[in-house]
Design an enzyme around this catalytic site. Structure first.
Site, PDB file in Angstrom:
ATOM      1  CD  GLU A 137      21.976 -64.152 -32.597  1.00 49.78           C
ATOM      2  OE1 GLU A 137      22.381 -63.243 -33.356  1.00 49.78           O
ATOM      3  OE2 GLU A 137      22.060 -65.356 -32.894  1.00 49.78           O
ATOM      4  CB  CYS A 179      21.267 -55.896 -31.728  1.00 52.29           C
ATOM      5  SG  CYS A 179      20.022 -56.934 -32.519  1.00 52.29           S
TER       6      CYS A 179
END
Lengths: 476, 476, 476, 476
Positions: free
Chosen positions: C248, C282
């Site tokens: 990720e 993120c």
């Protein structure tokens, strides 16, 4: 004790009561309200309202309420077990086991509810649907009547009430009139844990009055575990309003030992599979189809093994086999054994009754034409042994029954075991174990006259919800 | 034409027949056998045998048989469409569409059957199951009686016969006595394609004789699309044997246009959603709930749009609206419109009947207390417009019905649309489209008096099979 | 604090340490061991052994261990929150929120693991397989290296460690060197709860040493949340041993407001979507694509709204925006803002740095050619506003990036919103909310340079297990 | 033949070619273009464009295109089989079988694609998500490079190209340079059937040039079946762009016969499991672990049985064992056999090479320390027999390998068989059959150095798509 209607502990509006008795001693434990149709109506009124409130509470908050209930069960577990033992006649050790199952069963439903996903049928997969997305969702079904039998009241309470509540439904618990006390206590604990008024209720109602709940058009699902006779009556009444019904009914499970089967293992499984709860188990093994080359050995070892079991007062810590639910039930077993003997069987162990107690009994030489070999379900600790010569004959005998709940087969050969298991006209087929197998996860349910629908963490939510397809038309 | 019993084209054992008539002309098309209870019994006999043979054929080979059937349909498609048009009264263009659906529907079931997996409940996930593996499999349910209505006989044949056969069941097709011919032909093609004797049969039986199929204990599932009245009767009979039933019944779907809805889109969807098949659609939009600020505009535009539709003889290539299934049906609609006018509605378009033809009709000012606004389902091209002021009122009117088949809502605001869609007590909720939406994939099914169970590629296999759990006990 | 290797609290075998600093004050909180490759080797040794032991423990017992861990977290929650606040610089309220997520995240994995079923591919569905049953099961993958970033260390610990353990794997936790303390404490609590030696470990290792874990062939899966640069390096190393990797990585999510979007809602979502955790997220919204007709209004309202947020010391109860993870990180943001201004942007709010603190900053008139409009991810509280004229242009700008983590679109029109959402080359598309959306259930994962694989209760188990197909050949 | 780039039959831009040779005769069959990196670039250019066009075509229309392809394969099947036989060296009967698999494999993916549903994570199941609906959808992954080995080129074409196309991706086929002709023909047929330009392409490229496809950042997935060495190199290159990779690599499958195993069945399965395709099978059984009490009988019977197989020219109708893919390959096998003999094995049958032909060979007394007993995969018709004494020893030998593709065990005892199957560190475990088992449905894939990911109708779509979660935030 009182009933729970709309969050309150109440008597019947009629003021009438009936007694709950300890079957082992014949003593009255307590009087409980005798619900009337009016009580049912009040309960459904409250359920309709309570369901809407409960369904608005998000799933994760419902989980918190049910977890609090489990904490309360933990605190009260010995009292619950003693109550269950007294009103049911099952050994205290088994009663403790059943109370101990509550967190296992409830947790299964609690957890799975949080991960019960909907589906999307994407655009373009079917001709004509190039721009439409179909969202398949699950909604609460509404008010659920839970009709619960005497033999495993708590296990069935787990199987019915936990999923009903987790899916946002209102549950009306209708226990057996023989032993409602434990479920009344559990219902009180659910109320104490915070299930809103009307979303959980418990009524002690005679069978005919239970039918009033089935007949009420505002009840959307009847989930019943009980006899096939009651199941059919219930299904007919439910049909009148297109009320959904989920029915777990009688069984006469075959226990098949092929010529290469492990007799010692089979005998050991018999103890669990036929003697547990004094044989009052829907999926107990009830017809012992033993290859003719092994049947004498099996019968002999079965008698030896069963003799080691301690029969006694249910409340006695060391008791392994208690009494039946009532003297009436024991008298019925007595008659069924007599009929089996008339039809050719020979009793080699047991065969006597004392009040509600019925001895563990082994009957050999039972012909495959006997009633017990087909459609007569004996709800007691009775082992009728029927011989056979070929796998095909065993399959034929096993399937020659109106019932199809579960079944089992013992063989050392995987192919033969699968062949028999596959041929069974039944909802279950245990390989190298007794047919009495019911995990909470399992989608448990019978074929033929053994029921409609399956029950278990794996599948119950499908029965306790209604599908709604939300179509996003021309969205793309 | 003849019936198909046990692979043969046969008359009724009684030798009796009845006529199938073209509703548009009143002319007899053909006489067909009038099945008796004895015929039903013979068919069930054959089905029991045929099912066992068919179930032994692997899924991939069943696929080959059904693909051959589709090839035969392709060859015969114009004949099938003309037959359907003549016996049903639907425009030839719609009849061709329905025949054209056969490969779409059958393919869906064919494909999905090859990828319909079982499940494993692994050891150790539940306390007490550390060494047991549970294999959850699906087995054929057995003999399936398929009771099929007049309005979309082929579509429902697809929905019922394709999955019944793919799952290894025997199907007994029981078409509507009004228009059985197309289904008799389709059944012949299935036999020609290689479905074994008894695994597919077709009997032309009056309603009371159909009940004999429902009542036969060897029939394991009745799948019926029809009226709620017939559905309830069927459910009651089925209950007597614990026969499974899947019921798709009546509806009175709400068509809701919120104050920010797109009226032009709504009017266009009305054409499809209410006029298709001359309004004889279970999930047609039947109650037009239009916000009071838009209802006049909606009614005016609806009239203009509907006027452009060509009403005519069904066989005429340019016809868009044909006649109803019978003069009797048209008389019924006439009476229902009259009642709606009595209860306050005003006809602004149509309102007349000519034999089996009933004019497209728009009725405004229908009060929410009128029968049509609640439980009176009109099976014809009638648009009753009911006003409302708030989203909540629209929801309340929509849900104030014994029915709950589908529904729809028009709004430019996604949140409001979802709010209404979520509140609908119905099996479907179309956003910005008519409630008449039925993809073959969709798990289509009604709530309340609109039925039990869902039907579609997504879900039918679950209803046409029985669960078996094979337990590998102590395997690990 | 110490590392946890093989159940023991240990120093690095080298004896070396490094300091963990409070970024808001610059003060050293504590020294921690500086792990070496030898330490990694010892940990993998222990993991190999510990995994085998842990995998033998049934799932339901693993659940009991992790529930005990959650009880310990509950007891220690304020200490954990204070530690996290101090070493991370996030406001104490946000730190408490993240600790509060632990039971939510862990419970999701705990519950789902108990209902994570295998599949059966039945006999006969594929040509050539008429007698074979395929059982598709899931087995532990083995040793899992969990590389966890600084920004949400506990959330990512939940996402990685909970599923790793539930699936019977050994987890080696490798926290960020900036703020390892909270995770060290959580690991200690897992050990205390009863996870066996070696099945859970925590090493404080510099990046290059972490690579030694990735390179060890006995590690079977590396699950990493971090920058794209580190992700690619990790993937390359993992490839050398065919070690699985789940990554990720970075993102530069578009936040699109169409001309019919709700500006007030968008501004409110901006606060959550860009200012939370001081923008160090993120899937924070990082490129604000606002229709030209709305961009001035948006910018003005954004400035007004952001001004109401309280910037302050993280430990202050009322602080809403704290500092960045380090002064170095803030200097980097400073440079990126400068570059954006060079490339055409105009700062209308903020733009200054003070140590590790960087002011909330709004930059307008950012051309779509600017780096920030494409591939430059700013990890701080910066709002660059980019105008566009058409939906197509917005889509083009949004997709013109190497990243594809998430995205969002604001529109009152459901069709336009779906059109944009569907067009996004990203793993997420939020309609009428900020792209910063991460439910624990969600299969969260990026496209393109934003990662490989997805993470969440819905999907992680698939990545943390290996498929095994057990074939029962010729069983039927 | 020519390559297919952007829908055209083309030479390499370099004009260079290389020869394809019949390994059985050494004769050149045909010259094919020798693709360069520039050709790869052109193909990726076309793929990027073609993929977008193809993805816009609804799934059901893609099905029609692929069904037309299957019609073309049917017409050309004998030509395809002869081509495959000639360029590969496999017996013509096996070549026909592989061509005959094309409709089986393609149909599986075609059908499943139409019923590949998305999921909904409903509101309220997770704390904090009370008003959000998460729609989990699957989108095409983009451009897929399909690197296909020599041994079963068509089977692997089915496994890779069918799902790539069904999911809306562009596929670039990169056949083995040894035998590209059949795949070139199949690609032509896909173009003829209507797959748009660029959506299907085929390039004949040396290994190093194939790497250019892996390295192109516009390629989103590399799906490779081949050796572990090539697999690792590919994974490393793919890592540089975070390109997804699915790798089916080498194996050294154990074939375990326990002391109660059926030796005759095992020998019969050996024929299929080791001799098919002259042993050039990734999941062929390659290590024969036979209980010491049975190993002599097994070896003797194996020799007898293998002797009945006809070795001959591949094109001969009666040939059962042909040659290897090349003389080079046969020389390699020769060396590996020699090494096994050096390490203790004794050849009791075969052991000689003639050009590309290598005799079926049985080697006994192979110690468990020999390379072949661990990590040396022999790609030829060689049966090394290794003895063992206990189930535990068999498990230990089997798992003492870097590989973990598949495995098998023969036992009459279901429990022992499951115990061994469960203990295998491999992606497959066949009970009472050879490890060479690969149904199209099966999620086939190796553990350890045997690969990453699984392939088959059951699972490939998950690898050939990307997840997108569309969040309807605050929708309720």
């Amino acid at each position: 004790m009182k009933m729970i209607i709309n969050g309150k502990k109440v008597d019947s509006e009629s003021g009438k009561t009936f007694n709950v008795t300890d079957p082992a001693t014949g003593k009255v434990i307590e009087a409980v309200p005798k619900a009337t149709e009016k009580d049912i109506e009040l309960a459904v009124d409250a359920a309709v309202t309570g369901q809407k409130i409960w369904a608005e509470i998000p799933v994760w908050q419902r989980v918190q309420v049910l977890r609090k209930f489990l904490d309360l069960v933990e605190v009260n577990k010995e009292d619950l077990a003693q109550t269950l033992c007294a009103e049911n006649g099952k050994p205290i050790s088994e009663a403790r086991g059943e109370i101990g199952n509550i967190p296992i069963g409830f947790s299964g439903f609690i957890e799975h509810a949080k991960h019960y996903y909907g589906s999307i049928i994407p655009q373009g997969t079917e001709q004509g649907q190039d721009k439409n997305i179909q969202m398949v969702t699950r909604e609460p079904i509404g008010v659920v009547a839970c009709i619960i039998p005497f033999n495993f009241p708590c296990d069935l309470f787990d199987q019915k009430v936990a999923p009903a509540l987790m899916m946002g439904n209102a549950a009306i618990v209708l226990p057996s009139s023989d032993n409602p006390l434990t479920l009344m206590k559990l219902t009180e604990l659910l109320v104490e844990a915070g299930v809103p008024n009307g979303a959980i209720q418990c009524l002690t109602a005679p069978g005919a009055v239970k039918s009033a709940a089935v007949a009420d058009p505002r009840v959307h699902l009847v989930t019943l575990t009980g006899s096939t006779e009651v199941g059919i009556d219930t299904a007919k009444i439910a049909a009148g309003n297109l009320t959904h019904s989920a029915l777990e009914l009688g069984g006469n499970d075959a226990f098949i030992v092929l010529d290469d089967g492990d007799v010692d293992l089979a005998v050991e499984e018999l103890v669990w599979g036929r003697m547990y709860n004094t044989g009052q188990v829907c999926c107990a093994s009830k017809r012992f189809l033993i290859h003719n080359s092994l049947k004498d050995e099996f019968a002999k070892k079965a008698v030896e093994r069963i003799k080691k079991l301690k029969v006694g007062m249910p409340s006695d810590e060391s008791t392994q086999i208690g009494c039946l639910i009532s003297e009436k039930a024991a008298v019925k077993v007595e008659g069924e054994v007599a009929r089996t003997v008339e039809q050719g069987g020979k009793i080699i162990m047991g065969g006597h009754r004392d009040g509600a107690f019925y001895e563990p009994t082994v009957i050999v030489d039972v012909p495959k034409t006997a009633d017990v070999a087909k459609d007569m379900e004996i709800f007691g600790p009775v082992v009728p042994v029927i011989g056979f010569d070929t796998d095909e004959e065993a399959i034929e005998i096993a399937n020659n029954s109106i019932f199809g709940l579960s079944s089992c087969v013992f063989s050392r050969d995987q192919k033969r075991a699968f062949k028999v298991a596959t041929a069974m006209e039944a909802g279950g087929a245990v390989i190298n174990g007794a047919s009495f197998f019911r995990a909470f996860e399992q989608p448990f349910g019978g074929w033929k006259h053994s029921g409609i629908g399956t029950e278990g963490v794996f599948s119950t939510f499908d029965e306790m919800t209604r599908v709604k397809t939300i179509v996003l038309k021309n969205i793309l």
